[in-house]
Design a protein around this motif. Sequence first.
Motif, short mmCIF file in Angstrom:
data_model
loop_
_atom_site.label_atom_id
_atom_site.label_comp_id
_atom_site.label_asym_id
_atom_site.label_seq_id
_atom_site.Cartn_x
_atom_site.Cartn_y
_atom_site.Cartn_z
N ARG A 19 0.86 -1.19 0.00
CA ARG A 19 0.00 0.00 0.00
C ARG A 19 0.89 1.22 0.00
O ARG A 19 1.90 1.24 0.69
CB ARG A 19 -0.89 0.02 1.25
CG ARG A 19 -1.97 -1.00 1.24
CD ARG A 19 -2.81 -0.97 2.52
NE ARG A 19 -3.19 0.38 2.89
CZ ARG A 19 -3.39 0.77 4.15
NH1 ARG A 19 -3.23 -0.08 5.15
NH2 ARG A 19 -3.73 2.01 4.41
N VAL A 20 0.51 2.23 -0.75
CA VAL A 20 1.28 3.48 -0.79
C VAL A 20 0.45 4.57 -0.13
O VAL A 20 -0.69 4.81 -0.51
CB VAL A 20 1.64 3.88 -2.24
CG1 VAL A 20 2.33 5.24 -2.26
CG2 VAL A 20 2.52 2.82 -2.89
N ILE A 21 1.05 5.22 0.85
CA ILE A 21 0.39 6.32 1.55
C ILE A 21 1.28 7.55 1.38
O ILE A 21 2.39 7.57 1.86
CB ILE A 21 0.20 5.98 3.04
CG1 ILE A 21 -0.67 4.72 3.16
CG2 ILE A 21 -0.40 7.15 3.77
CD1 ILE A 21 -0.84 4.22 4.57
N SER A 22 0.92 8.48 0.67
CA SER A 22 -0.32 8.61 -0.04
C SER A 22 -0.02 9.02 -1.48
O SER A 22 0.87 9.82 -1.72
CB SER A 22 -1.20 9.59 0.68
OG SER A 22 -1.67 10.65 -0.05
N LYS A 23 -0.80 8.50 -2.38
CA LYS A 23 -0.65 8.87 -3.78
C LYS A 23 -0.90 10.36 -3.97
O LYS A 23 -0.36 10.99 -4.89
CB LYS A 23 -1.60 8.06 -4.66
CG LYS A 23 -1.38 8.33 -6.13
CD LYS A 23 -2.24 7.48 -7.02
CE LYS A 23 -1.97 7.82 -8.47
NZ LYS A 23 -2.77 7.02 -9.38
N LYS A 24 -1.69 10.93 -3.09
CA LYS A 24 -2.00 12.36 -3.17
C LYS A 24 -0.73 13.20 -3.18
O LYS A 24 -0.64 14.21 -3.89
CB LYS A 24 -2.88 12.75 -1.98
CG LYS A 24 -3.25 14.21 -1.94
CD LYS A 24 -4.08 14.52 -0.71
CE LYS A 24 -4.36 16.00 -0.63
NZ LYS A 24 -5.03 16.37 0.62
N THR A 25 0.27 12.79 -2.43
CA THR A 25 1.55 13.52 -2.39
C THR A 25 2.21 13.53 -3.77
O THR A 25 2.70 14.56 -4.21
CB THR A 25 2.50 12.88 -1.36
OG1 THR A 25 1.83 12.83 -0.10
CG2 THR A 25 3.78 13.67 -1.23
N HIS A 46 4.44 4.29 -8.96
CA HIS A 46 3.31 3.96 -8.09
C HIS A 46 2.70 2.62 -8.47
O HIS A 46 2.44 1.76 -7.60
CB HIS A 46 2.25 5.08 -8.13
CG HIS A 46 1.10 4.82 -7.23
ND1 HIS A 46 -0.06 4.22 -7.66
CD2 HIS A 46 0.93 5.05 -5.90
CE1 HIS A 46 -0.90 4.12 -6.65
NE2 HIS A 46 -0.33 4.60 -5.58
N ILE A 96 3.42 -1.47 3.92
CA ILE A 96 2.99 -0.09 3.72
C ILE A 96 4.20 0.76 3.34
O ILE A 96 5.23 0.71 4.01
CB ILE A 96 2.31 0.49 4.97
CG1 ILE A 96 1.08 -0.32 5.34
CG2 ILE A 96 1.94 1.96 4.75
CD1 ILE A 96 0.43 0.09 6.64
N PHE A 98 5.28 4.59 2.97
CA PHE A 98 4.91 5.96 3.32
C PHE A 98 5.77 6.92 2.50
O PHE A 98 7.00 6.88 2.60
CB PHE A 98 5.15 6.23 4.80
CG PHE A 98 4.37 5.35 5.72
CD1 PHE A 98 3.08 5.70 6.10
CD2 PHE A 98 4.91 4.17 6.21
CE1 PHE A 98 2.35 4.89 6.96
CE2 PHE A 98 4.20 3.36 7.06
CZ PHE A 98 2.91 3.71 7.44
N ARG A 100 7.60 10.10 2.00
CA ARG A 100 8.11 11.08 2.93
C ARG A 100 8.57 12.36 2.23
O ARG A 100 8.57 13.43 2.83
CB ARG A 100 9.27 10.49 3.74
CG ARG A 100 8.95 9.18 4.44
CD ARG A 100 7.84 9.29 5.41
NE ARG A 100 8.27 10.17 6.50
CZ ARG A 100 7.47 10.75 7.36
NH1 ARG A 100 6.20 10.55 7.31
NH2 ARG A 100 7.96 11.54 8.29
#
Length: 116
Positions: A19-25, A46, A96, A98, A100
């Motif tokens: 999981r990638v948190i967050s694609k929004k970045t 991604h 996960i 993240f 950064r």
Amino acid sequence: MIINIVDNMTTKRYGKSMRVISKKTLKEFYENPLYKDSKSSLEAWHKEAINANWLTPNDIKIHYTNVSVVGNNRIVFNIHGNKCRLIVKINYFAKIIFIRFIGTYKQYDEIDAREV
């Protein structure tokens, strides 16, 4: 045998994909007119990341030979023909990633990759 049991527990608990948190970045970065040419490279990263099954930094280095493992579970990826740097922190057990930091080399030089 023990490795198979741990891998099966991890798979049952979290699945095989990351999981990638967050694609929004990533999206905020490539939607900036200055960096819009990085969109396809970041989208490709991604897609590869969410389909990966990384258990250790060595798993990443097999596919991305030019990544840097900088400690503190931080990995630095060179993105878009080495124009940008992406720093992620990875929890391998939970699968996960993240995000950064994403930025140019100049911006990267102004931070401590182990601390972001």
